[in-house]
Design an enzyme around this catalytic site. Structure first.
Site, short mmCIF file in Angstrom:
data_model
loop_
_atom_site.label_atom_id
_atom_site.label_comp_id
_atom_site.label_asym_id
_atom_site.label_seq_id
_atom_site.Cartn_x
_atom_site.Cartn_y
_atom_site.Cartn_z
N ILE B 653 -11.26 -5.93 66.84
CA ILE B 653 -11.28 -7.38 66.66
C ILE B 653 -12.42 -7.94 67.50
CG2 ILE B 653 -9.97 -9.51 67.07
CD1 ILE B 653 -9.01 -7.74 64.66
N LYS B 657 -9.83 -15.19 69.29
CA LYS B 657 -9.43 -16.54 68.88
C LYS B 657 -9.71 -16.78 67.39
CE LYS B 657 -10.17 -19.85 71.87
NZ LYS B 657 -10.63 -21.02 72.66
N GLY B 725 -13.35 -5.93 58.95
CA GLY B 725 -13.35 -7.16 58.15
C GLY B 725 -11.94 -7.69 58.01
N GLY B 727 -11.15 -11.16 56.57
CA GLY B 727 -11.02 -12.42 55.84
C GLY B 727 -9.92 -12.44 54.81
N GLU B 728 -9.68 -11.33 54.16
CA GLU B 728 -8.72 -11.35 53.05
C GLU B 728 -7.34 -10.82 53.42
OE1 GLU B 728 -10.93 -11.61 49.85
OE2 GLU B 728 -12.57 -11.55 51.29
#
Ligand code: FES
Ligand code: FES
Lengths: 181, 761
Positions: B653, B657, B725, B727-728
């Site tokens: 990560i 935040k 990744g 986002g999804e």
């Protein structure tokens, strides 16, 4: 359909502008006056992105005909704080990540400031349990309900409530949320 | 200066995907820290300028008129009243629009960006209900909107397929599913299903969805001679510029597209008709144009997620091993787009089964092109698959997490490739403990609070890792030791600018405040698209390559008088604002010192990412375990999500935040998918009937509890920075977690989204 010369006080400055009498306050702010901090997300009163304060009360500026707001005092996001002198709520939004894309943010900020005044004035909401109490008991559920007119498709809802409860309206977490915190 | 291709001959110390690891894999520095968004102060002051907010001298405003039939020809188009209306500058229709090439379908070539390959306003033909038939330009938005309402059209309708039930009678086989085989068969799954001790065989349905980013699609467009300048709201800058150049017959460098801020994308902020029409109208009128679609306009001309009908059939032994895994079905599509809503993708990688059959078809309809929306395929595919797994667990009398433990595969079940990293069960265990999963009763309807039935559910989240080739990055070091890294990528709120600044600070060993990350403009080195959770890894690949060139150039500049003399890329690392020997702390020289001795003001290096060989060698996916608690009113059928926890395994990560916000945002969109969101398509007319935010219900503040996020933070050894990744993945599995919780609360299985009250009455 003609134009009219209109007068407002915007962020403390008096402003005179000639505009189409059909203009919404939102379009007047964005297109005629360059206050593009106020956003358009639906133009139909459904998203809250266009929220501004009129004499301290929050309204959806897309549903307001500009001519009807002459002489009133309008506060937009540009009037909340300035570089180096941000409103505490603006700082808290940054700290608590109360946004992602930032498009709903000006509306969220103005809405929260207006909401805090409604709470000060003891105005109940649909989830207020005791309508006869001298002062409305505020918890996170109350804040969530009262901020539900401002959509955030990025889903920054948790951060928004954290920022508001840290700076504007001290709201205890709900019991279930406390249990997990 | 030097490109990756020059370096085809392997240079020791260079990152070779699938062979070596990114040297940063175990370095931390600023990486992972919960740094607040760099552009935060601008956004909270309303100073971040979005596409519709760029002033131009002589700017005029655009409004569109839309067709009211689904298929046919325009027989008459009356624009006289519109042209005569006050303030009108131009009315453009297919009769006077400049001749333009049709867009090419996204993925059909490296520069194609078309969501559809239909020509834009070139003929009298109508292909969907809501197609633009006229563009009005006027001095103000009010004048343009009014004049657009005066455009009148007559049509000769042609038979149109606007009913899914009709369309599905003649399904079309796809030749490929985004490059993957549309049918996967391992053994005879139907026979194995019949012979299995326990079976689940169900149909699941998901409706159409719209992205509904709060920023309306907009562009400000200006021509200077034959140069086209577009301020867009875009998640594919370079493709948009290339495609616009092609459409208008220009050299690629004549088109500049920029998009520093995007008010939410989710797959929707790509190239649609409005940018093309604004460009054409601006050309015709000889004036700059601002187009901002109405919310209705967004529903009419920007496609959303299509509907799916999916069968999941599971055959299992009594001890909870899968004999058969079948996931098949059909989606609505058009003949002129390329988004097949790949709902069978999760089942290709998630669970071990003796036999597997996966297949999906499409039903062609006369409708607006459907498109990619957050976790295309996986968002809705996991709904069906993960509900079925839950049903199987109930049938077997097993805890659903225990069932998943028993069907956890050792290698990718369909490709046979090794996993680069997979910690799904770990994510389940951590999530279950934190959520209090052991308090869930295995039997439904056991917990209540007055009229409210309470239940818990869980489901697997998954999304593939993908790294796009072709992205480049430029590093510029100046004499004061500051660096600027530039690449034409996007930040629609994902936190790209912040996470990349952290990445660059860590990679180059400089303080965060010495880093500038430039993005959002096609004048920068070619970037990748922001889609499919690929951007972070793709930028990572380009920055690694640029850093290698950067270090080699600095070693050359350092020369023989430096403590670095004679060292090569493989022997050094970046640290403390300079370059040092990996093992010998004494051998070090700062960037500033190297430049000073070489009498240089700056050093600029650019390189392109190496091809994504890691994707060929490994099965690379992110995983997660979604946990949901719902309260369902026995009186009204209303469902409230009272608690939600997502436990993810998405590699390293980069920013605690902004990553947490990304995960939460996905989950919230998943709550909408589960409970409220549906684009209503009239099967008689082919018209979307709820084209507003009042009638299409995205989750509001009150619908969202405090969500808890956990993540393993275990770097993926094959990915740049170890990051896969994010986002999804947040939206995947949420529909099933909610539906499974509703079952646990009420004893009712709802297999048809959204789970509205009527289905629970
Ligand atoms: S723009 Fe005013 S409420 Fe949406
Ligand atoms: S931050 Fe993007 S819509 Fe709220």
């Amino acid at each position: 359909m003609g134009n009219a010369l209109m007068n407002f006080t915007i962020n403390g400055q008096s402003v005179e502008v000639e505009a189409d009498i059909r203009s919404s306050l939102l379009d007047l702010l964005r297109n005629s006056l360059g206050f593009t901090g106020t956003k358009k997300g639906c133009d139909q009163g459904a998203c809250g992105a266009c929220t501004v304060l009129v004499d301290g009360e929050r309204i959806n500026s897309c549903l307001a005909l500009a001519v009807q707001y002459q002489g009133r005092s309008i506060t937009t996001v540009e009037g909340l704080g300035t570089d180096g002198n941000l409103h505490p709520l603006q700082e808290a939004f940054v700290e608590h990540d109360g946004f992602q894309c930032g498009y709903c943010t000006p509306g969220q900020l103005c809405s929260a400031v207006g909401m805090a005044r409604e709470i000060e004035r003891n105005i109940p909401s649909v989830v207020t349990a005791d309508l006869s109490a001298d002062s409305v008991a505020i918890d996170e559920r109350e804040l969530r309900e009262r901020m539900s007119g401002n959509l955030c498709r990025c889903g920054a809802y948790n951060g928004i409530i954290e920022a508001i409860s840290e700076t504007l309206v001290k709201a205890p977490a709900l019991p279930q949320e406390r249990a997990r915190a | 200066m030097s490109a990756q291709s020059d370096a085809a001959a392997s240079r020791p110390g260079r990152w070779q995907p699938a062979v070596t690891q990114d040297p940063m894999l175990h370095k931390h520095g600023a990486l992972g820290q919960p740094v607040s968004r760099i552009e935060g102060p601008l956004k909270v002051q309303g100073k971040a300028r979005f596409a519709a907010e760029f002033p131009y001298e002589g700017l005029c405003y655009a409004a569109l008129a839309f067709s009211t039939i689904a298929r046919g020809k325009i027989t008459a188009l009356d624009t006289v009243a519109a042209e005569a209306a006050p303030g009108v500058v131009l009315v453009m229709t297919h009769r006077n629009a400049p001749r333009m090439k049709a867009p090419s379908l996204m993925m059909s070539s490296p520069t194609a960006a078309g969501a559809s390959d239909l020509p834009v306003m070139q003929t009298d033909e109508i292909h969907w209900n809501g197609q633009p038939i006229a563009v009005v330009l006027a001095e103000t938005q009010e004048q343009a909107d009014h004049a657009a309402s005066l455009v009148k059209a007559d049509y000769a309708p042609l038979p149109a397929t606007t009913s899914f039930e009709e369309a599905r009678k003649t399904p079309r086989q796809l030749d490929n599913l985004l490059g993957q085989p549309p049918v996967v068969e391992i053994g005879d799954a139907e026979a194995a299903l019949k012979g299995a001790a326990v079976q689940v065989d169900q149909i699941y349905r998901t409706p159409r969805h719209n992205h509904n980013a709060i920023e309306l699609h907009a562009a400000t467009v200006a021509w200077t001679g034959d140069e086209l300048r577009v301020h867009d709201a875009s998640q594919l800058l370079d493709l948009t510029a290339g495609q616009l150049a092609d459409i208008f017959g220009l050299d690629a460098e004549k088109v500049r597209v920029s998009s520093p801020y995007v008010g939410g994308g989710f797959g929707g902020k790509c190239l649609w008709d409005h940018q093309i029409l604004a460009g054409a109208a601006a050309k015709l009128a000889g004036r700059p144009v601002r187009i901002m679609l109405s919310r209705e306009g967004v529903f009419r001309i920007v496609g959303g997620r299509t509907l799916t009908e999916q069968r999941v059939a599971l055959g299992a032994s009594a001890d909870g091993k899968l004999d058969a895994l079948i996931h098949t079905g059909i989606v609505a599509m058009t003949t002129h787009n390329s988004c097949p809503e790949q709902f069978t993708f999760p089942a290709r990688h998630l669970y071990a089964a003796k036999t597997i059959r996966l297949a999906q078809e499409v039903a062609d309809m006369d409708m607006l092109a459907n498109t990619f929306m957050r976790a295309p395929g996986e968002s809705v595919g996991t709904f069906a698959l993960e509900c079925a797994i839950d049903e199987l667990a109930s049938t077997l009398g097993l805890d659903p997490i225990e069932l998943r433990r028993r069907i956890e595969p050792e290698k990718d079940p369909t490709s046979g490739k090794p996993f680069s990293a997979r910690h799904l069960i770990d994510a389940y265990d951590r999530g279950a403990e934190r959520f209090g999963w052991n308090r869930r009763s295995a039997t439904p309807r056991q917990q209540r609070d007055g009229e409210w039935l309470i239940g818990m559910g869980c489901a697997t989240a998954t999304y593939p890792y993908h790294r796009f080739p072709g992205g480049a990055a430029r590093i510029r070091l100046t004499a004061d030791g500051r660096v600027t890294v530039s690449t034409a990528v996007h930040d629609m709120g994902m936190g790209t600018a912040t996470a990349q600044a952290q990445h660059i600070a860590a990679r180059l060993g400089v303080p965060l405040d010495h880093v500038t990350f430039e993005y959002g403009d096609t004048t920068l080195p070619r970037g990748v698209i922001a889609g499919g959770s690929t951007q972070t890894a793709s930028i990572g690949g380009a920055v690694i390559a640029a850093t290698e060139v950067f270090v080699e150039e600095l070693l050359k500049l350092a020369g023989n008088d430096s403590p670095l003399a004679g060292l090569s890329l493989a022997e050094v690392e970046t640290r403390d604002g300079g370059i040092g020997h990996r093992d010998d702390t004494a051998r070090f020289e700062s960037y500033e010192s190297i430049l000073r001795r070489a009498a240089r003001d700056e050093l600029v290096c650019e390189a392109e990412a190496p091809p994504p060989a890691e994707m060929e060698a490994f099965s690379m996916h992110s995983y997660g375990a979604q946990f949901c608690e719902v309260r369902v009113s026995e009186i009204t059928g209303e469902v409230r999500v009272s608690r939600f926890l997502g436990s993810f395994d998405a590699g390293r990560i980069l920013n605690a935040k902004t990553a947490t916000s990304q995960f939460k945002g996905g989950i919230i969109m998943g709550i909408g998918l589960a409970l409220t969101e549906e684009t209503n398509f009239d099967p008689r007319s082919g018209r979307i009937v709820n084209a507003s935010l009042a009638d299409y219900h995205v989750p509001v503040q009150m619908d969202v509890p405090a969500i808890e996020i956990l993540y393993t933070d275990i770097p993926d050894p094959q990915a740049p920075m170890g990051a896969r990744g994010i986002g999804e993945i947040g939206i995947t599995g949420v529909g099933a977690a909610v539906a499974n919780a509703v079952y646990n609360a009420t004893g009712k299985r709802i297999r048809d989204l959204p789970i509205t009250l009527d289905k629970l009455m």
